[in-house]
Design an enzyme around this catalytic site. Sequence first.
Site, PDB file in Angstrom:
ATOM      1  N   ASP A  32       0.852  -1.186   0.000  1.00 12.90           N
ATOM      2  CA  ASP A  32       0.000   0.000   0.000  1.00 12.90           C
ATOM      3  C   ASP A  32       0.890   1.238   0.000  1.00 12.90           C
ATOM      4  O   ASP A  32       2.026   1.191   0.502  1.00 12.90           O
ATOM      5  CB  ASP A  32      -0.919   0.002   1.233  1.00 12.90           C
ATOM      6  CG  ASP A  32      -2.060   0.996   1.100  1.00 12.90           C
ATOM      7  OD1 ASP A  32      -3.151   0.585   0.651  1.00 12.90           O
ATOM      8  OD2 ASP A  32      -1.861   2.185   1.422  1.00 12.90           O
ATOM      9  N   VAL A 119     -14.381  -1.740 -12.510  1.00 12.52           N
ATOM     10  CA  VAL A 119     -13.496  -2.892 -12.695  1.00 12.52           C
ATOM     11  C   VAL A 119     -13.293  -3.293 -14.155  1.00 12.52           C
ATOM     12  O   VAL A 119     -12.195  -3.688 -14.545  1.00 12.52           O
ATOM     13  CB  VAL A 119     -13.996  -4.092 -11.856  1.00 12.52           C
ATOM     14  CG1 VAL A 119     -15.314  -4.635 -12.371  1.00 12.52           C
ATOM     15  CG2 VAL A 119     -12.939  -5.186 -11.802  1.00 12.52           C
ATOM     16  N   ASP A 120     -14.320  -3.177 -14.981  1.00 14.66           N
ATOM     17  CA  ASP A 120     -14.186  -3.603 -16.373  1.00 14.66           C
ATOM     18  C   ASP A 120     -13.190  -2.730 -17.129  1.00 14.66           C
ATOM     19  O   ASP A 120     -12.306  -3.233 -17.827  1.00 14.66           O
ATOM     20  CB  ASP A 120     -15.552  -3.563 -17.070  1.00 14.66           C
ATOM     21  CG  ASP A 120     -16.602  -4.349 -16.324  1.00 14.66           C
ATOM     22  OD1 ASP A 120     -16.511  -5.594 -16.327  1.00 14.66           O
ATOM     23  OD2 ASP A 120     -17.498  -3.738 -15.719  1.00 14.66           O
ATOM     24  N   HIS A 172     -20.004  -4.368 -14.630  1.00 16.72           N
ATOM     25  CA  HIS A 172     -20.255  -4.438 -13.189  1.00 16.72           C
ATOM     26  C   HIS A 172     -20.734  -3.052 -12.782  1.00 16.72           C
ATOM     27  O   HIS A 172     -19.972  -2.201 -12.354  1.00 16.72           O
ATOM     28  CB  HIS A 172     -18.982  -4.809 -12.436  1.00 16.72           C
ATOM     29  CG  HIS A 172     -19.100  -4.698 -10.939  1.00 16.72           C
ATOM     30  ND1 HIS A 172     -20.111  -5.299 -10.223  1.00 16.72           N
ATOM     31  CD2 HIS A 172     -18.337  -4.038 -10.030  1.00 16.72           C
ATOM     32  CE1 HIS A 172     -19.958  -5.028  -8.939  1.00 16.72           C
ATOM     33  NE2 HIS A 172     -18.891  -4.257  -8.803  1.00 16.72           N
TER      34      HIS A 172
END
Length: 319
Positions: A32, A119-120, A172
């Site tokens: 992170d 996400v796509d 999504h």
Amino acid sequence: MKIGIVGLGRVGSSTAFALLMKGFAREMVLIDVDKKRAEGDALDLIHGTPFTRRANIYAGDYADLKGSDVVIVAAGVPQKPGETRLQLLGRNARVMKEIARNVSKYAPDSIVIVVTNPVDVLTYFFLKESGMDPRKVFGSGTVLDTARLRTLIAQHCGFSPRSVHVYVIGEHGDSEVPVWSGAMIGGIPLQNMCQICQKCDSKILENFAEKTKRAAYEIIERKGATHYAIALAVADIVESIFFDEKRVLTLSVYLEDYLGVKDLCISVPVTLGKHGVERILELNLNEEELEAFRKSASILKNAINEITAEENKHQNTSG
């Protein structure tokens, strides 16, 4: 299995916990931008290992991804209340490209699961920037949407969600498409089952689809983020890889040409095993579903084109 997680927000940390509970990660590296947060999560998880299977969990850098079997990308800015997943695109695209360059450098043979929204589109950017094998780079897609819809149907009809078979494909997000034509409960077509139980009609099914679509927005409005269910969904995806289960899941995968959809990452049913995506299954959609799927693809394609144009403009200006 060695698993890397990039991004330790609520989704990333919840995913790390879900994977620890599953018990098949012998090594887990947490990455992170806030190194202290990653170190804190690692310590917290390590202290739980007496109650789970033994695992080596630590905070690291991209170089520590070397040798990873699976890399989960959950880094990005959080979704705001009322904000669509596509509106997140501009804020997350550059972050995703940087991550892609680092993952492809240190873990080029790993299977990558993109979870960050939208996400796509971000899966597409990751794939193009990384140059990795399309069979090994995919997004969590509509796995969770499919689970949500199955749960709603199961609760209403009085069955276990495991006995409900229906897919949500496409984006999504807001343009997702429930495939009602293939919906079944225990092998019986949903339409026939509805006639038997006399509990469902078209309006109820439309309501289920709308509730599925709005689920994330409702949760974000109440608690700020969705993270438990998606963490379990990602752990389930990893489980299919670990055990080479060849399960059929609706993942956001790269399509060269699928029902007229080309050069795009979007959710369709695939079989998933230890080598990644093994088969892309072509659904027999009715005309309405096919039109909705292509419309969903068009929305994603437009978003990709818009951000690509912005990037080119930015590069020309800075150059």
